[in-house]
Design an enzyme around this catalytic site. Structure first.
Site, PDB file in Angstrom:
ATOM      1  N   GLU A 198       0.824  -1.213   0.000  1.00  0.00           N
ATOM      2  CA  GLU A 198       0.000   0.000   0.000  1.00  0.00           C
ATOM      3  C   GLU A 198       0.859   1.264   0.000  1.00  0.00           C
ATOM      4  O   GLU A 198       0.382   2.357   0.280  1.00  0.00           O
ATOM      5  CB  GLU A 198      -0.966  -0.022   1.187  1.00  0.00           C
ATOM      6  N   HIS A 238      -4.504   1.526   7.344  1.00  0.00           N
ATOM      7  CA  HIS A 238      -3.113   1.839   6.983  1.00  0.00           C
ATOM      8  C   HIS A 238      -2.419   2.358   8.238  1.00  0.00           C
ATOM      9  O   HIS A 238      -3.064   2.973   9.100  1.00  0.00           O
ATOM     10  CB  HIS A 238      -3.029   2.952   5.932  1.00  0.00           C
ATOM     11  N   CYS A 265      -3.050  11.246   3.645  1.00  0.00           N
ATOM     12  CA  CYS A 265      -3.329  10.297   2.548  1.00  0.00           C
ATOM     13  C   CYS A 265      -3.166  10.973   1.203  1.00  0.00           C
ATOM     14  O   CYS A 265      -2.891  10.326   0.200  1.00  0.00           O
ATOM     15  CB  CYS A 265      -4.774   9.807   2.592  1.00  0.00           C
TER      16      CYS A 265
HETATM   17  O1  SUG Z   1      -7.882   2.873   0.056  1.00  0.00           O
HETATM   18  N1  SUG Z   1     -10.676   5.002   0.216  1.00  0.00           N
HETATM   19  C1  SUG Z   1      -9.246   4.827   0.265  1.00  0.00           C
HETATM   20  C2  SUG Z   1      -8.645   5.761   1.294  1.00  0.00           C
HETATM   21  C3  SUG Z   1      -7.155   5.749   1.266  1.00  0.00           C
HETATM   22  C4  SUG Z   1      -6.548   6.515   2.374  1.00  0.00           C
HETATM   23  N2  SUG Z   1      -5.149   6.470   2.290  1.00  0.00           N
HETATM   24  C5  SUG Z   1      -4.281   6.429   3.337  1.00  0.00           C
HETATM   25  N3  SUG Z   1      -4.655   6.116   4.544  1.00  0.00           N
HETATM   26  N4  SUG Z   1      -3.051   6.622   3.076  1.00  0.00           N
HETATM   27  C6  SUG Z   1      -8.883   3.377   0.603  1.00  0.00           C
HETATM   28  O2  SUG Z   1      -9.593   2.763   1.397  1.00  0.00           O
HETATM   29  C7  SUG Z   1     -12.897   4.678  -0.716  1.00  0.00           C
HETATM   30  C8  SUG Z   1     -13.557   4.750  -2.071  1.00  0.00           C
HETATM   31  C9  SUG Z   1     -15.052   4.649  -1.994  1.00  0.00           C
HETATM   32  O3  SUG Z   1     -15.558   4.014  -1.075  1.00  0.00           O
HETATM   33  O4  SUG Z   1     -15.730   5.204  -2.893  1.00  0.00           O
HETATM   34  C10 SUG Z   1     -11.405   4.486  -0.794  1.00  0.00           C
HETATM   35  O5  SUG Z   1     -10.891   3.899  -1.726  1.00  0.00           O
END
Ligand code: SUG
Length: 445
Positions: free
Chosen positions: A174, A250, A368
């Site tokens: 990730e 994460h 993020c």
């Molecule tokens: O991978 N949300 C992302 C959020 C990522 C956050 N990144 C970090 N913590 N670095 C994920 O879960 C949600 C999309 C939706 O539900 O439409 C989403 O992909």
């Protein structure tokens, strides 16, 4: 020689929507099917980029991806014209269709892992795009991410680009969301901390039981190997499976670091004492550990407010500030904690709040939205200059958003063939603004 830590923030794409795609990410699931605003989302992101630029930092921009992903839909058997593919997929396989429309590349902390030249065996900056295998919608990102990174860091004297790891959950990676680099100054060799959620090849080790652990030990190790990092300058720490089961999908939802500071929750890791002692031993100067106790901020409150999904940044005058989402200010518990923190004698001296609600509703906070790349001045000179924020680029990108982005988007709008056309013409213009060349699949047809 001068050194910088440059934050490359993801520009939110024109299809930003709430589809509830990320099991294990509390905000994504609880906001599923709400109406989004791609235009405000993109502008909130641009405001944060401009603010950091105005603070005297070097700030970069990372372009979004082409969505809906018609190629992924064709690959799984939908055919006909683009409009037919969209209509059939939306009707026959709505969940898959929505996954192919996600603007999730905006969270560039998951774009790649980056090791600065001071840490690597060959003295180059190394990039490995994250394969993001745990979620289908995110697994569509790495190939284009790799192309965009190559168009931004296009000089093999300074930059080495690796292929993403094998596309399998055993090597689930990730990116920078599970990677933190500590250093005395950005140009000095540092210690890179990799945080993983489980072992893929050893089922006897602890692992979460409710929600997925997206990052494996084996993936973290592979990235360190690819980047030519030494054992003496890497630390591998397992995330506490119990916090993954509370929505910490994460590590950057429960810990953040900068220079010699690690700001983390008491429950973030397994074997905390032993691992932090290893980190201190490998780092040849005093580390500053700021542990937030559960009694003061419970894990659930940290997940709700994203207290740790903050950016810890060093301002040009040397002061360390924390860039927090407004959700932290709106929580009595967390705002009280932060007020107390900045009034104490710690390296973190101030807090600044930013409204990134459009992203927060999908579980993406300030941290993020950015990929950190430490560069010296020669390396910075070799970066595509059209990707570096300044007043002119800020104005140009705001105009571009106004021209191409919808004010509102609901899940029913995703199948509108006009949205695909709008999205492609926006990205076509963006590749000219950011001088990226033909990085998108539709530009290669
Ligand atoms: O991978 N949300 C992302 C959020 C990522 C956050 N990144 C970090 N913590 N670095 C994920 O879960 C949600 C999309 C939706 O539900 O439409 C989403 O992909």
């Amino acid at each position: 020689m001068k050194h910088f830590e440059v934050n490359f923030d993801g520009l939110v794409g024109p299809t930003h929507n709430y589809a509830g795609l990320s099991f294990g990410n509390v905000a994504s699931l609880s906001n599923a099917r709400s109406v989004s605003s791609p235009r405000s989302a993109a502008k909130q992101g641009l405001e944060k980029m401009k603010a950091l630029h105005d603070m005297g930092l070097v700030q970069g921009v990372l372009a979004p991806q082409e969505r809906p992903d018609i190629y992924a839909l064709r690959r799984i058997g939908f055919h006909g014209s683009d409009a037919e593919v969209l209509a059939k997929a939306a009707k026959q396989a709505p969940a898959i269709f929505q996954a192919c429309c996600s603007a999730s590349s905006m969270w560039t902390a998951n774009a790649a892992t980056v090791s600065p030249s001071a840490d690597t065996a060959d003295g180059r900056v190394h990039f490995t795009p994250a394969n993001l295998t745990n979620k289908f919608h995110r697994s569509l990102e790495p190939t284009t991410t790799g192309r965009i990174l190559k168009a931004m860091f296009n000089n093999n004297r300074y930059f080495t680009h690796h292929h993403h790891l094998p596309d399998n959950e055993h090597f689930g990676d990730e990116g920078a969301a599970n990677h933190t680099r500590f250093c005395k100054e950005y140009g000095y060799a540092g210690v890179e901390m990799f945080v993983y959620g489980r072992y893929a090849f050893d089922g006897s080790k602890p692992a979460p039981t409710q929600y997925p652990a997206r990052q494996t030990y084996e993936a973290s190790e592979a990235v360190a190997r690819l980047h030519g990092l030494s054992d003496e300058s890497t630390v591998f720490i397992q995330q506490n499976p119990a916090v993954i089961d509370q929505g910490v999908f994460h590590n950057d939802v429960i810990a953040v670091g900068n220079k010699n500071v690690l700001f983390y929750h008491q429950e973030a890791f397994l074997h905390t004492e032993q691992k932090l002692a290893e980190l201190q031993e490998k780092f040849d100067a005093p580390m500053y550990f700021i542990e937030v106790p559960t009694a003061q901020v419970p894990v659930a409150e940290a997940v709700k407010t994203y207290l740790f999904n903050t950016q810890l940044i060093s301002l040009p005058n040397g002061e360390m500030t924390i860039i927090a989402p407004t959700e932290c200010r709106d929580s009595d518990i967390v705002s009280r904690y932060l007020e107390e923190l900045v009034s104490k004698n710690t390296p973190i001296q101030s807090v600044q709040y930013f409204d990134v609600k459009q992203s927060m509703r999908n579980g993406g906070g300030p941290a993020c939205l950015r990929l950190r790349v430490a560069l010296n001045d020669q390396e910075l000179d070799a970066v595509n200059p059209a990707c570096i924020m300044n007043d002119a680029l800020f104005a140009r990108l705001n105009q571009w958003v106004d021209k191409h982005y919808r004010e509102e988007l609901s899940s029913d709008d995703l199948a509108d063939p006009q949205l695909l056309i709008e999205s492609r013409s926006a990205l076509d213009e963006l590749t000219q603004i950011m001088k990226l060349g033909s990085v998108y699949p539709f530009q290669q047809d």
